[in-house]
Design a protein around this motif. Structure first.
Motif, PDB file in Angstrom:
ATOM      1  N   PHE A   6      -7.882  -2.592   6.932  1.00 24.78           N
ATOM      2  CA  PHE A   6      -6.898  -1.668   6.372  1.00 24.78           C
ATOM      3  C   PHE A   6      -6.314  -2.240   5.093  1.00 24.78           C
ATOM      4  N   VAL A   7      -5.667  -1.353   4.324  1.00 25.49           N
ATOM      5  CA  VAL A   7      -4.989  -1.734   3.092  1.00 25.49           C
ATOM      6  C   VAL A   7      -3.559  -1.226   3.188  1.00 25.49           C
ATOM      7  N   ASP A   8      -2.598  -2.111   2.957  1.00 19.02           N
ATOM      8  CA  ASP A   8      -1.188  -1.739   2.878  1.00 19.02           C
ATOM      9  C   ASP A   8      -0.837  -1.784   1.401  1.00 19.02           C
ATOM     10  N   THR A   9      -0.512  -0.635   0.803  1.00 22.54           N
ATOM     11  CA  THR A   9      -0.320  -0.563  -0.641  1.00 22.54           C
ATOM     12  C   THR A   9       0.721   0.498  -0.986  1.00 22.54           C
ATOM     13  N   VAL A  10       0.939   0.687  -2.261  1.00 22.41           N
ATOM     14  CA  VAL A  10       1.821   1.743  -2.761  1.00 22.41           C
ATOM     15  C   VAL A  10       0.980   2.626  -3.673  1.00 22.41           C
ATOM     16  N   LEU A  11       0.975   3.931  -3.392  1.00 23.08           N
ATOM     17  CA  LEU A  11       0.246   4.903  -4.194  1.00 23.08           C
ATOM     18  C   LEU A  11       1.238   5.940  -4.705  1.00 23.08           C
ATOM     19  N   GLU A  12       1.324   6.053  -6.014  1.00 30.69           N
ATOM     20  CA  GLU A  12       2.249   6.998  -6.643  1.00 30.69           C
ATOM     21  C   GLU A  12       3.656   6.889  -6.055  1.00 30.69           C
ATOM     22  N   GLY A  13       4.126   5.656  -5.878  1.00 30.07           N
ATOM     23  CA  GLY A  13       5.478   5.391  -5.401  1.00 30.07           C
ATOM     24  C   GLY A  13       5.663   5.459  -3.898  1.00 30.07           C
ATOM     25  N   GLN A  14       4.621   5.743  -3.146  1.00 28.90           N
ATOM     26  CA  GLN A  14       4.704   5.880  -1.697  1.00 28.90           C
ATOM     27  C   GLN A  14       3.987   4.712  -1.017  1.00 28.90           C
ATOM     28  N   ARG A  15       4.702   4.018  -0.124  1.00 29.99           N
ATOM     29  CA  ARG A  15       4.048   2.964   0.651  1.00 29.99           C
ATOM     30  C   ARG A  15       3.106   3.619   1.663  1.00 29.99           C
ATOM     31  N   VAL A  16       1.866   3.103   1.731  1.00 37.15           N
ATOM     32  CA  VAL A  16       0.824   3.715   2.541  1.00 37.15           C
ATOM     33  C   VAL A  16      -0.032   2.637   3.189  1.00 37.15           C
TER      34      VAL A  16
END
Length: 192
Positions: A103-113
């Motif tokens: 899995f990847v824990d990241t931020v996409l367009e300001g949203q933590r995902v």
């Protein structure tokens, strides 16, 4: 007004390019795998602009000859990133901008995902509004207010933008299981 030239982030899963058996698993309306693959390429390119970033959450292709997979991959718009799924042995050799196991824990367009091929019952940041996006189930599991199946079977056979995912989650009232169970526990009091 939205800037149409600004790169967007899209998320998708479960294309199964070259996998003729997928036609017997909910995609019987396609006459053959070539028609299936051509329609999915057209749907991808209609949704994704060349400068966009696309996170593919697994099962890009399966039992697909390497030459065919490479040709399909080259035709798809965007910068493509892979979170490996259970049917991605044939996709690992493709020139992804990045590949990730698990899995990847990241931020996409300001949203933590948290991005993963598989659906999770709990993920980091769930109590602080983090989302979980997944594939694998081909639409069999319901979304929650913070988790969403981004597989092509749920999105008209195309990648979904973060804005589209946000809109879907906003009208999905069910809390993720971990948050719901914690609320039930807290409402019941602690008699121990």
């Amino acid at each position: 007004m939205t800037n149409q030239n600004f790169p967007r982030v899209l998320v998708t899963a479960d294309h199964h390019f070259g996998h003729s058996s997928i036609l017997r698993m909910g995609r019987a309306h396609f006459t053959d795998i070539d028609t299936h693959d051509e329609m999915l390429v057209a749907a991808w390119n209609a949704a994704v602009r060349p400068g966009d970033e696309v996170w593919h959450l697994g099962d890009f292709c399966y039992r697909c000859p390497p030459e065919r997979a490479a040709k399909v991959f080259a035709r798809l718009n965007g910068t493509k990133r892979l979170v490996v799924g259970n049917h991605d042995r044939g996709a690992r050799h493709l020139p992804w901008a990045s590949q990730h196991e698990g899995f990847v824990d990241t931020v996409l367009e300001g949203q933590r995902v948290t991005l993963c091929h598989y659906p999770m019952r709990a993920w980091q940041g769930v109590f602080r509004g983090a989302w979980h996006l997944f594939g694998h189930t081909h639409g069999l599991l319901e979304d929650t207010s913070q988790s969403c199946d981004v597989g092509v079977d749920r999105w008209g056979y195309r990648p979904a933008t973060i804005a589209e995912i946000r809109a879907r989650l906003a009208v999905t009232p069910d809390l993720p299981e971990e948050r719901r169970r914690a609320a039930e526990r807290d409402e019941g009091g602690d008699d121990a």
